[in-house]
Motif scaffolding. Structure first.
Motif, PDB file in Angstrom:
ATOM      1  N   THR A 215       0.855  -1.182   0.000  1.00 45.06           N
ATOM      2  CA  THR A 215       0.000   0.000   0.000  1.00 45.06           C
ATOM      3  C   THR A 215       0.891   1.231   0.000  1.00 45.06           C
ATOM      4  O   THR A 215       1.677   1.428   0.932  1.00 45.06           O
ATOM      5  CB  THR A 215      -0.938   0.027   1.226  1.00 45.06           C
ATOM      6  OG1 THR A 215      -1.794  -1.115   1.190  1.00 45.06           O
ATOM      7  CG2 THR A 215      -1.793   1.284   1.222  1.00 45.06           C
TER       8      THR A 215
ATOM      9  N   GLU B 255      -2.850   4.850  -1.376  1.00 47.28           N
ATOM     10  CA  GLU B 255      -3.552   5.489  -0.260  1.00 47.28           C
ATOM     11  C   GLU B 255      -3.324   6.998  -0.333  1.00 47.28           C
ATOM     12  O   GLU B 255      -2.228   7.490  -0.057  1.00 47.28           O
ATOM     13  CB  GLU B 255      -3.065   4.949   1.077  1.00 47.28           C
ATOM     14  CG  GLU B 255      -3.782   5.561   2.276  1.00 47.28           C
ATOM     15  CD  GLU B 255      -3.273   5.044   3.604  1.00 47.28           C
ATOM     16  OE1 GLU B 255      -3.506   5.726   4.631  1.00 47.28           O
ATOM     17  OE2 GLU B 255      -2.638   3.968   3.626  1.00 47.28           O
TER      18      GLU B 255
ATOM     19  N   LYS C 214       1.453   5.225   0.068  1.00 43.39           N
ATOM     20  CA  LYS C 214       0.876   6.522   0.411  1.00 43.39           C
ATOM     21  C   LYS C 214       1.402   7.579  -0.553  1.00 43.39           C
ATOM     22  O   LYS C 214       2.580   7.572  -0.913  1.00 43.39           O
ATOM     23  CB  LYS C 214       1.234   6.899   1.850  1.00 43.39           C
ATOM     24  CG  LYS C 214       0.631   5.961   2.888  1.00 43.39           C
ATOM     25  CD  LYS C 214       0.989   6.397   4.300  1.00 43.39           C
ATOM     26  CE  LYS C 214       0.340   5.474   5.327  1.00 43.39           C
ATOM     27  NZ  LYS C 214       0.662   5.877   6.710  1.00 43.39           N
TER      28      LYS C 214
END
Length: 351
Positions: A51, A79, A53
């Motif tokens: 994931t 994200e 960011k």
């Protein structure tokens, strides 16, 4: 002074502070250390970050966002942690671990690397061509017709010490202004979404307009170009996505998937009919639910990246290294272009 504007002195101080972070600050980051759902394993370990960011941009679609929507990021997810209008701020966030990647003008990447931030560019993020360029615009009835006419005038741009100040300096130099006269031209920070309004209200004499915001302003009439970065330098890739060296070392498969996915998105945007690209972008903006205006997307034409698959070239850095050295912001000979980037993880075209 209007709220949309920042003084040259204050903005320059903020920019220098932005890029003056230490390697110690970088090591304190959280995103690059723990990342998304997978944490960080050893070099090439099984528990690599999945994931990522990142920061976005209001009313537009970044290449990683496009890659994700096209399904080119495999099992990686993005994200969103907020928006940015500043490349230097975006790569600082990546360097300090607040995000996993950031995009900025290559001159800003050079300056951050010169400040000992352990970052590396992995793929080009934007560039300049006949459709994607930064224009320096004045009002139709403005007396400004030449570089010398800019002495004592205010030029609004998204951030200082980066792409558009560099091109302004090059324009002034190529048109014969001395350093003393060039210093009398006042660059100011103006958020891109406000530039057209601030220019029309005569709070600045020149405004830098790019992409859909530029084309929308031109469609409204009443402004004309003074020059553009495309006029000065032709086609070139101007910025890159960067990650920390530590993150790259600990998450090579993630970096490879990300970089190759973005490369595929670049080529999809080149080879797909423009109307289809715009429709896809509009859909992306609407379904992410950030209450954004999609009307400007109809003016999109290109990401402007010069090389196939966004591969980074040595030649994209020396001009900016020399510019920063002339300004005294990096030491001559301190950096080599080849040390600033890697194409190792870009699998586009490799089968």
């Amino acid at each position: 002074m209007p709220a949309a504007l920042s003084s040259t002195t204050t903005s320059r101080r903020q920019f220098l502070a932005l890029l003056g972070i230490s390697a110690a600050a970088v090591s304190c980051g959280t995103a690059t250390a723990t990342g998304g759902s997978g944490g960080s394993g050893g070099s090439g370990g099984a528990n690599q970050v999945t994931t990522l960011k990142y920061q976005g941009a209001v009313g537009s679609v970044t290449l990683p966002e496009l890659a994700a929507d096209l399904g080119h990021l495999g099992d990686l997810t993005l994200e969103w942690v907020g928006n940015t209008i500043s490349g230097p701020q975006d790569i600082q966030s990546a360097a300090t671990g607040q995000t996993h990647f950031g995009s900025a003008f290559n001159g800003a990447v050079i300056k951050l690397a010169a400040g000992k931030a352990p970052i590396k560019a992995v793929i080009s993020s934007y560039g300049v061509d006949q459709y994607a360029y930064g224009g320096y615009y004045v009002l139709e009835d403005s007396p400004i017709r030449s570089a010398r006419d800019l002495i004592g005038k205010k030029v609004g741009m998204n951030t200082l010490g980066a792409h558009y100040q560099a091109l302004l300096d090059i324009y002034l130099s190529r048109n014969g202004l001395s350093k003393a006269d060039a210093a009398k031209v006042e660059p100011l920070v103006v958020p891109p979404v406000n530039t057209e309004q601030v220019l029309r209200q005569k709070q600045i004499e020149v405004g830098v307009l790019t992409g859909v915001l530029r084309d929308k302003a031109l469609a409204a009439g009443g402004i004309r170009p003074l020059f553009s970065d495309y006029d000065l330098l032709g086609e070139f890739s101007a910025g890159t996505y960067v990650m920390t060296r530590r993150f790259i070392k600990e998450n090579p498969d993630t970096v490879r998937t990300f970089t190759t996915g973005v490369a595929r998105a670049i080529e999809w945007s080149r080879t797909t009919p423009r109307e289809e690209v715009i429709a896809r972008m509009t859909e992306i903006v609407k379904k992410r639910g950030r209450n954004e205006d999609t009307s400007t997307l109809r003016y999109w034409r290109s990401y402007g990246i010069a090389e196939t698959g966004g591969r980074v070239e040595d030649g994209e850095f020396p001009l900016w290294i020399d510019w920063l050295a002339e300004r005294g912001e990096v030491k001559k000979g301190q950096l080599k272009a080849a040390d600033l980037y890697t194409n190792e993880f870009n699998g586009y075209g490799k089968g």
